[in-house]
Design a protein around this motif. Structure first.
Motif, mmCIF file in Angstrom:
data_model
loop_
_atom_site.group_PDB
_atom_site.id
_atom_site.type_symbol
_atom_site.label_atom_id
_atom_site.label_comp_id
_atom_site.label_asym_id
_atom_site.label_seq_id
_atom_site.Cartn_x
_atom_site.Cartn_y
_atom_site.Cartn_z
ATOM 1 N N ALA A 91 44.400 18.292 70.485
ATOM 2 C CA ALA A 91 44.920 19.613 70.860
ATOM 3 C C ALA A 91 46.031 19.496 71.905
ATOM 4 N N GLY A 92 45.836 18.661 72.924
ATOM 5 C CA GLY A 92 46.838 18.535 73.978
ATOM 6 C C GLY A 92 48.165 18.027 73.450
ATOM 7 N N PHE A 93 48.105 17.185 72.446
ATOM 8 C CA PHE A 93 49.320 16.583 71.878
ATOM 9 C C PHE A 93 50.251 17.663 71.309
ATOM 10 N N PHE A 94 49.649 18.703 70.733
ATOM 11 C CA PHE A 94 50.477 19.719 70.077
ATOM 12 C C PHE A 94 50.839 20.883 70.999
ATOM 13 N N ASP A 95 50.323 20.840 72.221
ATOM 14 C CA ASP A 95 50.699 21.887 73.180
ATOM 15 C C ASP A 95 52.202 21.853 73.372
ATOM 16 N N GLY A 96 52.825 22.980 73.291
ATOM 17 C CA GLY A 96 54.260 23.024 73.574
ATOM 18 C C GLY A 96 55.124 22.801 72.348
ATOM 19 N N TYR A 97 54.522 22.513 71.182
ATOM 20 C CA TYR A 97 55.342 22.431 69.960
ATOM 21 C C TYR A 97 55.687 23.840 69.530
ATOM 22 N N ASP A 98 56.962 24.186 69.546
ATOM 23 C CA ASP A 98 57.275 25.552 69.136
ATOM 24 C C ASP A 98 57.563 25.600 67.636
ATOM 25 N N ASP A 99 57.746 26.823 67.143
ATOM 26 C CA ASP A 99 57.902 27.006 65.699
ATOM 27 C C ASP A 99 59.129 26.262 65.156
ATOM 28 N N ALA A 100 60.197 26.266 65.957
ATOM 29 C CA ALA A 100 61.441 25.628 65.480
ATOM 30 C C ALA A 100 61.230 24.122 65.304
ATOM 31 N N GLU A 101 60.542 23.507 66.262
ATOM 32 C CA GLU A 101 60.264 22.056 66.157
ATOM 33 C C GLU A 101 59.362 21.760 64.967
ATOM 34 N N ALA A 102 58.353 22.612 64.815
ATOM 35 C CA ALA A 102 57.414 22.408 63.705
ATOM 36 C C ALA A 102 58.152 22.528 62.373
ATOM 37 N N GLU A 103 59.041 23.489 62.283
ATOM 38 C CA GLU A 103 59.784 23.692 61.038
ATOM 39 C C GLU A 103 60.725 22.520 60.780
ATOM 40 N N SER A 104 61.357 22.035 61.824
ATOM 41 C CA SER A 104 62.258 20.890 61.652
ATOM 42 C C SER A 104 61.476 19.659 61.186
ATOM 43 N N GLY A 105 60.282 19.427 61.741
ATOM 44 C CA GLY A 105 59.448 18.310 61.294
ATOM 45 C C GLY A 105 59.028 18.481 59.847
ATOM 46 N N ARG A 106 58.681 19.704 59.485
ATOM 47 C CA ARG A 106 58.241 19.970 58.104
ATOM 48 C C ARG A 106 59.377 19.657 57.118
ATOM 49 N N ARG A 107 60.597 20.058 57.524
ATOM 50 C CA ARG A 107 61.745 19.797 56.626
ATOM 51 C C ARG A 107 62.026 18.299 56.505
ATOM 52 N N ARG A 108 61.932 17.588 57.612
ATOM 53 C CA ARG A 108 62.145 16.124 57.556
ATOM 54 C C ARG A 108 61.095 15.453 56.671
ATOM 55 N N ALA A 109 59.846 15.912 56.817
ATOM 56 C CA ALA A 109 58.764 15.313 56.023
ATOM 57 C C ALA A 109 58.992 15.571 54.535
ATOM 58 N N GLU A 110 59.469 16.756 54.228
ATOM 59 C CA GLU A 110 59.744 17.093 52.829
ATOM 60 C C GLU A 110 60.877 16.203 52.289
ATOM 61 N N ALA A 111 61.896 15.997 53.134
ATOM 62 C CA ALA A 111 63.023 15.150 52.711
ATOM 63 C C ALA A 111 62.564 13.703 52.483
ATOM 64 N N LEU A 112 61.638 13.245 53.318
ATOM 65 C CA LEU A 112 61.098 11.884 53.167
ATOM 66 C C LEU A 112 60.432 11.734 51.798
ATOM 67 N N VAL A 113 59.605 12.701 51.451
ATOM 68 C CA VAL A 113 58.906 12.657 50.162
ATOM 69 C C VAL A 113 59.903 12.766 49.008
ATOM 70 N N THR A 114 60.855 13.676 49.151
ATOM 71 C CA THR A 114 61.823 13.884 48.060
ATOM 72 C C THR A 114 62.627 12.614 47.798
ATOM 73 N N ARG A 115 62.986 11.919 48.847
ATOM 74 C CA ARG A 115 63.822 10.731 48.638
ATOM 75 C C ARG A 115 63.023 9.521 48.151
ATOM 76 N N PHE A 116 61.835 9.333 48.704
ATOM 77 C CA PHE A 116 61.165 8.050 48.436
ATOM 78 C C PHE A 116 59.892 8.147 47.598
ATOM 79 N N ALA A 117 59.125 9.226 47.747
ATOM 80 C CA ALA A 117 57.793 9.248 47.120
ATOM 81 C C ALA A 117 57.864 9.845 45.719
ATOM 82 N N GLN A 118 58.674 9.241 44.882
ATOM 83 C CA GLN A 118 58.901 9.776 43.544
ATOM 84 C C GLN A 118 58.779 8.663 42.513
#
Ligand SMILES: O=C(O)[C@@H](CO)OP(=O)(O)O
Length: 205
Positions: A91-118
């Motif tokens: 729980a402490g690790f995610f304290d302070g993660y705002d929506d914009a950061e979370a969204e940016s991470g989600r987009r990067r993770a999606e790009a990782l899968v799109t490029r390599f996990a196919q």
């Protein structure tokens, strides 16, 4: 059936500034020696210097493989779990993660899968040989690709850790779920070079 095989490795051990250490360099060289028997097509690495230096070190044993940076392999939090799915110890690790950061991470993770996990795609079947790519990246990115391969809920990347230069192999084939062939395998490392990247006091085998 044509297979795309990914050889995922966390970079070698790094210091407090995130730079590869001598131990990390030795780990990367030993991983390179291990992979030398595989017809590697490419070595991709995260833009961060500990990953780039690890890739260069291991690629000394793979003289025919091009080495290149892939932005999708950069370290990031791939998914910020909702409070109800967050283990109390995280729980402490995610304290302070705002929506914009979370969204940016989600987009990067999606790009990782799109490029390599196919999978290679039906057109490749029988027409193209299997491919073998090394990805030198970070603990969270390996966790995310393993979670994706298992089709596990997004929060299940939590708790999947990898040792420095430990090997995780995932195979992708058209029409089949991804196959995890090995996870966090350190058999190329002598005992004193294993388990770096894990908290002290954990398993040491
Ligand atoms: O900080 C960490 O624990 C991980 C997260 O992915 O990064 P790295 O693999 O670079 O050590």
């Amino acid at each position: 059936m044509t297979t795309r095989r990914l050889y995922l490795a966390r970079h070698g051990a790094a210091d407090a500034f995130g730079e590869l250490t001598d131990i990390g360099r030795r780990q990367a060289a030993l991983l390179g020696e291990r992979l030398a028997s595989v017809p590697i097509d490419a070595v991709w690495h995260s833009p961060l210097s500990r990953a780039a230096a690890s890739a260069r070190e291991l690629a000394r044993h793979l003289p025919d493989a091009p080495v290149a940076e892939a932005a999708e392999l950069v370290d990031h939090v791939p998914y910020v779990p909702a409070p109800a799915e967050t283990p109390p110890s995280w729980a402490g690790f995610f304290d302070g993660y705002d929506d914009a950061e979370a969204e940016s991470g989600r987009r990067r993770a999606e790009a990782l899968v799109t490029r390599f996990a196919q999978a290679p795609g039906p057109a490749a079947d029988g027409a193209r040989p299997d491919t073998h790519e090394v990805l030198v990246t970070h603990a969270y990115q390996i966790a995310w690709l393993v979670r994706h391969a298992l089709d596990a809920p997004p929060s299940r990347w939590l708790g999947l850790n990898s040792g420095n230069t430990a090997l995780t192999v995932i195979e992708y084939r058209t029409g089949l779920p991804p196959a995890i062939v090995m996870f966090n395998d350190m058999s190329h490392l002598p005992a004193d070079l294993r388990w770096t990247g894990f908290p002290a006091g954990g398993v040491r085998l």
